[in-house]
Scaffold this active site. Structure first.
Site, PDB file in Angstrom:
ATOM      1  CG  ASP A  70      -0.339  -0.262   2.532  1.00 33.83           C
ATOM      2  OD1 ASP A  70       0.911  -0.218   2.632  1.00 33.83           O
ATOM      3  OD2 ASP A  70      -1.074  -0.485   3.510  1.00 33.83           O
ATOM      4  CG  ASN A 137      -9.025   0.158  11.653  1.00 31.52           C
ATOM      5  OD1 ASN A 137      -8.137  -0.607  11.258  1.00 31.52           O
ATOM      6  ND2 ASN A 137      -9.387   1.221  10.961  1.00 31.52           N
ATOM      7  CG  HIS A 139      -6.127  -1.003   8.638  1.00 30.17           C
ATOM      8  ND1 HIS A 139      -6.058   0.362   8.845  1.00 30.17           N
ATOM      9  CD2 HIS A 139      -4.888  -1.470   8.969  1.00 30.17           C
ATOM     10  CE1 HIS A 139      -4.849   0.683   9.249  1.00 30.17           C
ATOM     11  NE2 HIS A 139      -4.118  -0.398   9.346  1.00 30.17           N
ATOM     12  CD  GLU A 144      -8.573   2.225   7.178  1.00 31.07           C
ATOM     13  OE1 GLU A 144      -8.726   1.411   8.117  1.00 31.07           O
ATOM     14  OE2 GLU A 144      -7.731   3.155   7.226  1.00 31.07           O
TER      15      GLU A 144
HETATM   16  P1  PGA Z   1       2.159  -1.030  12.383  1.00 29.79           P
HETATM   17  O1  PGA Z   1       0.949  -0.818  11.382  1.00 29.79           O
HETATM   18  O2  PGA Z   1       2.916  -2.220  11.923  1.00 29.79           O
HETATM   19  O3  PGA Z   1       2.968   0.228  12.281  1.00 29.79           O
HETATM   20  O4  PGA Z   1       1.550  -1.253  13.741  1.00 29.79           O
HETATM   21  C1  PGA Z   1       0.172  -1.904  11.001  1.00 29.79           C
HETATM   22  C2  PGA Z   1      -1.027  -1.443  10.205  1.00 29.79           C
HETATM   23  O5  PGA Z   1      -1.652  -0.435  10.549  1.00 29.79           O
HETATM   24  O6  PGA Z   1      -1.349  -2.118   9.211  1.00 29.79           O
END
Ligand code: PGA
Length: 250
Positions: A70, A137, A139, A144
């Protein structure tokens, strides 16, 4: 029925070592693999281990293809929190991925829809591995809550909590992204293997909900439970709210 594999490692260090070793042996078995890779805080110690493995000659990206999972839009392409910048810093600058074998998502493309369609066309041949982090959340990538499982690569609006959370990539005071481009759930679900990485107490609640609550688009990661080869690779803190019965020891 598909069965999710849930592996728990005793410490963040053991987790990073094992996930890196698992990736190195995956690449040794499938040197021409097509893999989608995430950025963010979670995979960084894993990438450090993969860099070591490549330096030691245990693994090589020489024939592999890397697809960026992404990317954030609306922020400068060289901002330190851009996914492409983070993946270069943590991995690509230190390993032997061939330039033409790295595929990134370009939010600055004059025609973003066409760029996304080209990405999906390149993924008609499914990915061999998608490695994912997980948001608080639920995602995955920037898919999302509410994302349907047949969604393709596309521009998405970020949940406000995702924008807020991105301050740890972009830094205090920097402009934060409100949108991005993500590999779709359709391409993730079409992959041969999915690894979901999570570490730390802060992920314990969402890991429990994703694995134990009913499958629902309100927690996109739960949709991956139906995939035939899906692995949750967790450190003890991220696994701390799961009953022992669902865990395999790493
Ligand atoms: P993080 O992010 O590895 O920085 O915790 C994960 C995400 O939000 O997909």
């Amino acid at each position: 029925m598909a069965m999710v594999h849930v592996v728990r490692y005793e410490s963040p260090q053991a987790w990073a070592e094992h996930v890196a070793a698992r990736f190195a042996s995956f690449l040794a078995d499938q040197p021409a693999a097509r893999v989608a890779l995430p950025t963010g805080a979670t995979p960084e110690p894993v990438y450090a281990g993969i860099v070591e493995a490549v330096r030691a000659g245990v693994a090589s990206f020489g024939r592999a293809h890397v697809f960026l999972l992404d990317e954030f839009g609306g922020v400068p392409p060289d901002a330190k929190g851009r996914c492409d910048v983070m993946l270069h810093r943590a991995l690509l600058d230190h390993v032997d991925v061939r330039p033409g074998h790295y595929h990134k998502l370009d939010p600055e493309a004059p025609d973003v829809e066409a760029m996304c369609a080209a990405y999906d066309a390149a993924l008609k041949q499914p990915l061999d591995l998608v490695m994912l982090g997980i948001g608080r959340n639920g995602h995955v990538g920037m898919n999302e809550p509410g994302t349907p499982p047949d969604s393709g690569t596309r521009r998405v609006e970020l949940a406000p909590s995702t924008t807020q959370a991105s301050v740890r990539y972009f830094g205090e005071g920097a402009a934060l992204p409100t949108w991005g481009i993500t590999l779709g759930l359709a391409q993730i679900l079409a992959a041969r293997t999915i690894w979901i990485l999570a570490t730390g107490e802060g992920k314990a609640d969402i890991v429990r909900d994703v694995l134990l609550e009913p499958v629902s688009a309100s927690r996109p990661a739960s949709l991956l439970r139906g995939h035939p080869d899906c692995w949750f690779l967790l450190d003890a803190a991220a696994a701390s709210k799961l009953p022992v019965g669902v865990l395999t020891r790493g």
